[in-house]
Design an enzyme around this catalytic site. Structure first.
Site, PDB file in Angstrom:
ATOM      1  N   LEU A  55      11.019   0.854 -15.809  1.00  0.00           N
ATOM      2  CA  LEU A  55      10.073   0.906 -16.915  1.00  0.00           C
ATOM      3  C   LEU A  55       8.923   1.241 -17.540  1.00  0.00           C
ATOM      4  O   LEU A  55       8.464   0.121 -16.931  1.00  0.00           O
ATOM      5  CB  LEU A  55      11.287   0.365 -18.069  1.00  0.00           C
ATOM      6  CG  LEU A  55      12.514   0.754 -18.146  1.00  0.00           C
ATOM      7  CD1 LEU A  55      13.182  -1.452 -19.130  1.00  0.00           C
ATOM      8  CD2 LEU A  55      13.464   1.696 -18.783  1.00  0.00           C
ATOM      9  N   ASP A  56       8.228   2.056 -18.732  1.00  0.00           N
ATOM     10  CA  ASP A  56       7.000   1.776 -19.119  1.00  0.00           C
ATOM     11  C   ASP A  56       6.542   0.570 -19.419  1.00  0.00           C
ATOM     12  O   ASP A  56       8.003  -0.209 -19.744  1.00  0.00           O
ATOM     13  CB  ASP A  56       6.589   2.804 -19.528  1.00  0.00           C
ATOM     14  CG  ASP A  56       6.284   4.184 -18.810  1.00  0.00           C
ATOM     15  OD1 ASP A  56       6.548   4.470 -17.964  1.00  0.00           O
ATOM     16  OD2 ASP A  56       7.024   5.472 -20.020  1.00  0.00           O
ATOM     17  N   ARG A  57       5.283   0.282 -19.916  1.00  0.00           N
ATOM     18  CA  ARG A  57       5.240  -1.182 -19.753  1.00  0.00           C
ATOM     19  C   ARG A  57       5.938  -1.278 -21.217  1.00  0.00           C
ATOM     20  O   ARG A  57       6.323  -1.908 -22.040  1.00  0.00           O
ATOM     21  CB  ARG A  57       3.500  -1.780 -19.720  1.00  0.00           C
ATOM     22  CG  ARG A  57       2.702  -2.918 -20.437  1.00  0.00           C
ATOM     23  CD  ARG A  57       1.807  -2.914 -19.872  1.00  0.00           C
ATOM     24  NE  ARG A  57       1.336  -4.532 -20.229  1.00  0.00           N
ATOM     25  CZ  ARG A  57      -0.013  -4.546 -19.846  1.00  0.00           C
ATOM     26  NH1 ARG A  57      -1.006  -4.058 -19.641  1.00  0.00           N
ATOM     27  NH2 ARG A  57      -0.547  -6.214 -20.233  1.00  0.00           N
ATOM     28  N   HIS A 165       7.743   9.212 -18.204  1.00  0.00           N
ATOM     29  CA  HIS A 165       7.087   9.747 -19.386  1.00  0.00           C
ATOM     30  C   HIS A 165       8.102  10.621 -19.831  1.00  0.00           C
ATOM     31  O   HIS A 165       7.452  11.444 -20.653  1.00  0.00           O
ATOM     32  CB  HIS A 165       5.379   9.638 -19.357  1.00  0.00           C
ATOM     33  CG  HIS A 165       4.072   8.043 -19.349  1.00  0.00           C
ATOM     34  ND1 HIS A 165       3.372   8.149 -19.524  1.00  0.00           N
ATOM     35  CD2 HIS A 165       5.028   6.967 -18.845  1.00  0.00           C
ATOM     36  CE1 HIS A 165       2.905   7.355 -18.970  1.00  0.00           C
ATOM     37  NE2 HIS A 165       4.096   7.251 -18.579  1.00  0.00           N
TER      38      HIS A 165
END
Length: 236
Positions: A55-57, A165
């Site tokens: 998961l993106d930060r 993204h």
């Protein structure tokens, strides 16, 4: 020592609710970070863990870790075969249509440090996202010059593909960027949420996971509630 929220755990895998702002593992693009989900979970469980996806930060929510390399391989195969169903929620700018599908190929986003050796001439990759509008609100605040009020939608998102993204880029593509997105979003609305709601995060969360257990074959269906920040604009 900080403890991660365990949503599911057995002898083969663990699923956590990753907080927004926490990296999954060490990365050259965030050399100043000191905490990582992988290391924290390893310390919490007292054993090696293997991240199955990422998961993106700034994105919070459900994240799977395998407890052996064999289980990690099996779960990765499920992901590659698109057998893992993921559900996200987001707050976006504007009034979104009741439902729809975004079928818009994406060129891979490369980071100057982490992807320094990557091929910059790769073709665009297919990317598909389904969305459904759950709530809408019109607030009596002038955020943009064109309008005296501002509108937001709470949406459910289900990606068919897993491009980097993807959800952030797809929602920006249909002109409904996710609030708090500093790369693909609208700074005026991000600032409004910081100042009016004291919200300093990306309003994107992985809220649902469905997959086949890699050993028993049982269907695992996990859901977590939305973080409080997602409800604030709709409390009229």
């Amino acid at each position: 020592m900080k403890q991660l929220e365990l949503v599911y755990q057995d002898e083969h895998l663990a699923v956590i609710n990753k907080p927004s702002g926490l990296l999954v593992h060490r990365s050259r693009i965030a050399s100043g970070a000191r905490e990582f989900a992988m290391q924290m979970l390893r310390n919490q469980l007292g054993r090696h863990v293997y991240p199955v996806h990422r998961l993106d930060r700034p994105t919070s929510g459900l994240l799977i870790f395998a407890l052996s390399s064999d289980i990690a391989r099996t779960l990765t195969e499920q992901l590659t075969a698109r057998e893992v169903r993921k559900t996200y929620h987001a707050v976006v700018r504007g009034y979104v249509a009741e439902s729809g599908t975004i079928d818009y190929a994406l060129k891979e986003e490369l980071d100057k440090l982490a992807d320094a050796d990557a091929d910059t001439d790769k073709e665009k990759q297919p990317a598909v996202t389904h969305y459904k509008c759950l709530k809408q609100v019109e607030l009596p605040y002038k955020v943009s010059k064109k309008h005296d009020t501002t509108r937001y939608s709470l949406v459910q998102l289900q990606p068919e593909t897993g491009r980097k993204h993807q959800l952030r880029r797809h929602m920006a593509h249909i002109r409904h960027p996710i609030v708090g997105d500093t790369n693909h979003g609208d700074g005026r609305h991000n600032n409004f949420f910081r100042e009016h709601f004291n919200c300093h995060r990306l309003l994107l969360a992985a809220t649902g996971l469905s997959f086949k257990h890699p050993v028993s074959g049982e269907s695992i269906n996990l859901e977590i509630p939305l973080p409080d920040e997602f409800h604030q604009p709709f409390l009229k």
